[in-house]
Design an enzyme around this catalytic site. Structure first.
Site, PDB file in Angstrom:
ATOM      1  N   SER B  21       0.818  -1.211   0.000  1.00 41.97           N
ATOM      2  CA  SER B  21       0.000   0.000   0.000  1.00 41.97           C
ATOM      3  C   SER B  21       0.855   1.265   0.000  1.00 41.97           C
ATOM      4  O   SER B  21       1.863   1.355   0.699  1.00 41.97           O
ATOM      5  CB  SER B  21      -0.891  -0.008   1.227  1.00 41.97           C
ATOM      6  OG  SER B  21      -1.650   1.173   1.264  1.00 41.97           O
ATOM      7  N   ASN B  69       9.419   8.777   4.353  1.00 36.71           N
ATOM      8  CA  ASN B  69       8.288   9.489   3.775  1.00 36.71           C
ATOM      9  C   ASN B  69       7.379   9.973   4.887  1.00 36.71           C
ATOM     10  O   ASN B  69       7.340   9.410   5.977  1.00 36.71           O
ATOM     11  CB  ASN B  69       7.523   8.612   2.778  1.00 36.71           C
ATOM     12  CG  ASN B  69       6.419   7.804   3.432  1.00 36.71           C
ATOM     13  OD1 ASN B  69       5.322   8.309   3.690  1.00 36.71           O
ATOM     14  ND2 ASN B  69       6.706   6.554   3.745  1.00 36.71           N
ATOM     15  N   GLY B  72       1.402  10.997   4.840  1.00 34.87           N
ATOM     16  CA  GLY B  72       0.272  11.293   5.722  1.00 34.87           C
ATOM     17  C   GLY B  72      -1.072  10.937   5.118  1.00 34.87           C
ATOM     18  O   GLY B  72      -2.063  11.650   5.293  1.00 34.87           O
ATOM     19  N   CYS B 130       0.350   3.492  10.620  1.00 31.95           N
ATOM     20  CA  CYS B 130       0.916   4.618   9.873  1.00 31.95           C
ATOM     21  C   CYS B 130       1.587   5.594  10.829  1.00 31.95           C
ATOM     22  O   CYS B 130       0.936   6.146  11.707  1.00 31.95           O
ATOM     23  CB  CYS B 130      -0.149   5.350   9.078  1.00 31.95           C
ATOM     24  SG  CYS B 130       0.578   6.727   8.158  1.00 31.95           S
ATOM     25  N   LYS B 165      -2.284  -4.948   9.495  1.00 27.07           N
ATOM     26  CA  LYS B 165      -0.892  -4.578   9.218  1.00 27.07           C
ATOM     27  C   LYS B 165      -0.242  -3.986  10.456  1.00 27.07           C
ATOM     28  O   LYS B 165      -0.719  -2.998  11.009  1.00 27.07           O
ATOM     29  CB  LYS B 165      -0.844  -3.581   8.064  1.00 27.07           C
ATOM     30  CG  LYS B 165       0.573  -3.198   7.655  1.00 27.07           C
ATOM     31  CD  LYS B 165       0.564  -2.503   6.313  1.00 27.07           C
ATOM     32  CE  LYS B 165       1.947  -2.052   5.890  1.00 27.07           C
ATOM     33  NZ  LYS B 165       1.912  -1.419   4.554  1.00 27.07           N
ATOM     34  N   GLY B 265       7.264  -2.981  -2.135  1.00 19.52           N
ATOM     35  CA  GLY B 265       7.011  -1.569  -1.851  1.00 19.52           C
ATOM     36  C   GLY B 265       7.928  -0.617  -2.581  1.00 19.52           C
ATOM     37  O   GLY B 265       7.877  -0.467  -3.810  1.00 19.52           O
TER      38      GLY B 265
HETATM   39  C1  LIG Z   1       5.580   6.698   0.137  1.00 14.92           C
HETATM   40  C2  LIG Z   1       5.023   5.581   0.962  1.00 14.92           C
HETATM   41  C3  LIG Z   1       3.663   5.576   1.285  1.00 14.92           C
HETATM   42  C4  LIG Z   1       3.114   4.557   2.064  1.00 14.92           C
HETATM   43  N1  LIG Z   1       1.783   4.567   2.340  1.00 14.92           N
HETATM   44  C5  LIG Z   1       1.236   3.544   3.070  1.00 14.92           C
HETATM   45  C6  LIG Z   1      -0.161   3.495   3.323  1.00 14.92           C
HETATM   46  O1  LIG Z   1      -0.944   4.348   2.899  1.00 14.92           O
HETATM   47  N2  LIG Z   1      -0.649   2.460   4.081  1.00 14.92           N
HETATM   48  C7  LIG Z   1       0.167   1.470   4.564  1.00 14.92           C
HETATM   49  O2  LIG Z   1      -0.302   0.559   5.228  1.00 14.92           O
HETATM   50  N3  LIG Z   1       1.499   1.489   4.315  1.00 14.92           N
HETATM   51  C8  LIG Z   1       2.045   2.501   3.584  1.00 14.92           C
HETATM   52  N4  LIG Z   1       3.405   2.495   3.327  1.00 14.92           N
HETATM   53  C9  LIG Z   1       4.249   1.412   3.864  1.00 14.92           C
HETATM   54  C10 LIG Z   1       4.486   0.302   2.832  1.00 14.92           C
HETATM   55  O3  LIG Z   1       3.288  -0.302   2.423  1.00 14.92           O
HETATM   56  C11 LIG Z   1       5.441  -0.756   3.391  1.00 14.92           C
HETATM   57  O4  LIG Z   1       4.864  -1.300   4.556  1.00 14.92           O
HETATM   58  C12 LIG Z   1       6.809  -0.212   3.751  1.00 14.92           C
HETATM   59  O5  LIG Z   1       7.210   0.750   2.823  1.00 14.92           O
HETATM   60  C13 LIG Z   1       7.888  -1.279   3.859  1.00 14.92           C
HETATM   61  O6  LIG Z   1       8.118  -1.944   2.644  1.00 14.92           O
HETATM   62  P1  LIG Z   1       9.244  -1.507   1.574  1.00 14.92           P
HETATM   63  O7  LIG Z   1      10.519  -1.307   2.314  1.00 14.92           O
HETATM   64  O8  LIG Z   1       9.287  -2.611   0.582  1.00 14.92           O
HETATM   65  O9  LIG Z   1       8.766  -0.250   0.973  1.00 14.92           O
HETATM   66  C14 LIG Z   1       3.960   3.518   2.544  1.00 14.92           C
HETATM   67  C15 LIG Z   1       5.314   3.527   2.209  1.00 14.92           C
HETATM   68  C16 LIG Z   1       5.865   4.521   1.427  1.00 14.92           C
HETATM   69  C17 LIG Z   1       7.316   4.498   1.088  1.00 14.92           C
END
Ligand SMILES: Cc1cc2nc3c(=O)[nH]c(=O)nc-3n(C[C@H](O)[C@H](O)[C@H](O)COP(=O)(O)O)c2cc1C
Ligand SMILES: Cc1cc2nc3c(=O)[nH]c(=O)nc-3n(C[C@H](O)[C@H](O)[C@H](O)COP(=O)(O)OP(=O)(O)OC[C@H]3O[C@@H](n4cnc5c(N)ncnc54)[C@H](O)[C@@H]3O)c2cc1C
Ligand code: FES
Lengths: 255, 303
Positions: B21, B69, B72, B130, B165, B265
């Protein structure tokens, strides 16, 4: 217009100054339709400090040869890596990204205003305008004469006016102080440069009721609309500069 | 042929690779790069009842092998999602999962009820983790009692598959996993981003408008993997692992440690086709190792 990832071959790297260069790349495929104002996302390999891609404007395009140029200013590790590339090296990019400057249908008198590295997208724009019968003027601002870039290139588009902050070339001061703004009546201004410069150009255009588009250089993570990190406040709310921009009409921006 | 299918209860995923997400928009943004219907699932952007403008710029700072990031939860709200996005994405031949967010318990309940009625959404991912919103969000995910209450309340109204989550910003993530499992979560996904910050030494101020933000990318992979391993051993429901996955090898580490599926992600920002490349890499790994089913390697190191 579909975006794609491509490995481009470096076919030239002209070093302009200690920290500016123009790098030319070639695709093995037919280039997608690029429009002036659009940018590409360049991958920088080899360092954990350059994890994300770097957004770079499309400076000039040779569709016949499937080549394009980028004007690079070295600011940190990413741009330094690009500066050091040699012919034969490869550069992985996502392209083309973002919207573009709007090209008018009428016979507008046009001014292109660039500051420092911000002149980059204006060459491609100027050439496209010229090809459509416009005769744009170009106004460029630099810190001093040693940082003045590519005047010859821009002279092919139209009359070039220069300001330097120390007066070592052209008129002394900032672009908005240049006398051409009082002697010629412009219908449209297209501007790219540091935020501080674009803001005064926007203010000037507002006051004189001139159509004005600016190209923003917000920090970006993805460049194609999936991270929402690059937003700018507009009359339409927070929107992404990478997909709805980088070019904005100043009337939309909440500056 | 290798069988890549996995299940969360009776919900089938044709393969164990999903997008995370907030890192894939609504899937449509990736259409130019690959056919998103090839994936096991798409977890769309964090959604709230009302539209949210998110935090002020700057919202992003690059860090060694990662990024912070502070978006929000910017999104246009559930009404907009239902009328404008849902019709566009419900044609994808994959499981579309909505990431559900709220500031209050009632927000979570109302939003989950709304999404329950959307036929083509077979599951939600309850985001109680979050780090980038002042109210709600991580507060629910860093207090055991709140995590229990929100899971229980949503479980009472949501009839399809409920994924919760978890936040890594806790002392013992296993306690949270057990609590949400007890309250009826069908699956647990982890990890969300790690709380962190960066300072711009030229401007002499924080790099993010919110000062702190959420760290993601390969920098967090060892932390994520450790937590996935701990949680997978402690619960019976399938665990979805994420955090810093860049390649198929990274994903395989998560499977071997006990994840039944992975979410991709931050890497998608750099390589938009990464999710499908990782999927292909997993398949060829299984072939090379002589396994005919992804399930054979899930939790392999724990056997
Ligand atoms: C720009 C950005 C926005 C994100 N927005 C959400 C979100 O809206 N809801 C959520 O559950 N996780 C959000 N995440 C977290 C990711 O889904 C993920 O849990 C996290 O980035 C770790 O995985 P990664 O290292 O592969 O990115 C966001 C991450 C990033 C970088
Ligand atoms: C749409 C767009 C088009 C661009 N076009 C060009 C171009 O044609 N040529 C070119 O040379 N550069 C261009 N840039 C800027 C370029 O992307 C950055 O200079 C580059 O990412 C810096 O990377 P680095 O690793 O060299 O420096 P970093 O180590 O990442 O940064 C060095 C310093 O510069 C600052 N900085 C980095 N990026 C930005 C930014 N976007 N805005 C303000 N400050 C920043 C950092 O805060 C830091 O202080 C463009 C940016 C955007 C968004
Ligand atoms: S840079 Fe990711 S949405 Fe604009």
């Amino acid at each position: 217009m579909a975006k794609c990832v491509d490995d481009l071959k470096v076919v030239g790297n002209k070093l302009l100054t200690e920290d500016f260069c123009v790098i030319e790349v070639e695709s093995g495929k037919k280039l997608p339709e690029f429009r002036p104002g659009q940018f590409v996302q360049v991958r920088i390999d080899g360092s954990p400090a350059t994890f994300l891609r770097r957004p770079i404007s499309i400076h000039d395009v040779d569709f016949g040869k499937n080549r394009y140029k980028m004007l690079i200013q070295v600011l940190g590790k990413g741009t330094e890596t690009i500066y050091r590339l040699k012919s034969g090296d490869y550069l992985n990019v996502i392209h083309p990204l973002g919207n573009s400057f709007t090209i008018p249908d009428d016979k507008s008198k046009i001014l292109l205003v660039g500051g420092g590295c911000g002149i980059a997208p204006l060459l491609f724009l100027g050439k496209q305008l010229k090809a459509r019968g416009f005769e744009p003027d170009v106004l460029m601002g630099f810190r001093n004469s040693s940082r003045v870039l590519e005047i010859e290139e821009y002279s092919q588009i139209g009359d070039v006016f220069v300001t330097t902050e120390d007066g070592s070339l052209g008129e002394k001061g900032y672009v908005t102080n240049h006398s051409v703004l009082t002697s010629v009546k412009y219908d449209r201004i297209y501007c790219c440069g540091p935020d501080s410069m674009m803001k005064v150009v926007a203010e000037y255009s507002m006051k004189n009721n001139i159509f004005c588009e600016v190209s923003l250089e917000n920090l970006m993570a993805c460049g194609f609309g999936i991270c929402l990190c690059c937003i700018v406040e507009t009359t339409r709310g927070n929107i992404c500069t990478c997909t709805e921009g980088p070019v904005f009409n100043i009337r939309e921006l909440k500056w | 042929m290798v069988n890549l299918g996995i299940n969360i209860g009776d919900l089938h995923f044709k393969n164990p690779v999903l997008t995370a997400s907030g890192t894939c928009g609504y899937g449509t943004e990736l259409d130019d790069f690959f056919d998103v219907s090839r994936l096991g699932g798409i977890v769309v952007k964090g959604t709230t009842l009302e539209p949210r403008e998110g935090n002020a710029y700057p919202r992003m700072a690059e860090t060694p092998s990662g990024m912070l990031n502070a978006v929000g939860l910017q999104n246009k709200g559930i009404d907009y999602f239902e009328s404008n996005i849902y019709p566009k994405i419900s044609g994808y031949d994959t499981n579309i999962i909505v990431n559900v967010n709220g500031s209050t318990l009632d927000d979570y309940i109302s939003l989950s009820e709304r999404i329950d009625r959307l036929e083509k959404i077979p599951a939600i991912e309850l985001n109680i983790s979050c780090p980038n919103v002042k109210k709600g969000g991580m507060i629910f995910g860093t207090n055991l009692q709140s995590a229990r209450e929100v899971t229980r309340a949503v479980r009472a109204v949501y009839t399809k598959k409920l994924i919760v989550k978890l936040s890594p910003n806790v002392t013992n993530i296993v306690d949270f996993a057990k609590v949400v499992e007890e309250e009826g979560a069908d699956s647990i996904s982890l990890i969300n981003t790690l709380l962190g910050m960066a300072v711009d030494i030229n401007m002499m101020k924080p790099s993010l408008s919110t000062v702190t933000g959420g760290l993601s990318g390969p920098a967090i992979k060892p932390v994520a993997l450790g937590m996935v391993w701990q949680v997978a051993k402690a619960v019976k429901v399938p665990v979805i692992g994420m955090g810093g996955i860049m390649t198929a090898s990274d994903a395989i580490e998560f499977f071997l440690a006990g994840a039944s599926a992975v979410q991709i992600g931050t890497v998608t920002f750099i390589d938009p086709a990464a999710p499908v490349k990782i999927l292909e890499g997993i398949e060829s790994y299984l072939q090379r190792k002589g396994f005919s089913d992804i399930k054979d390697i899930i939790g392999y190191i724990n056997h």
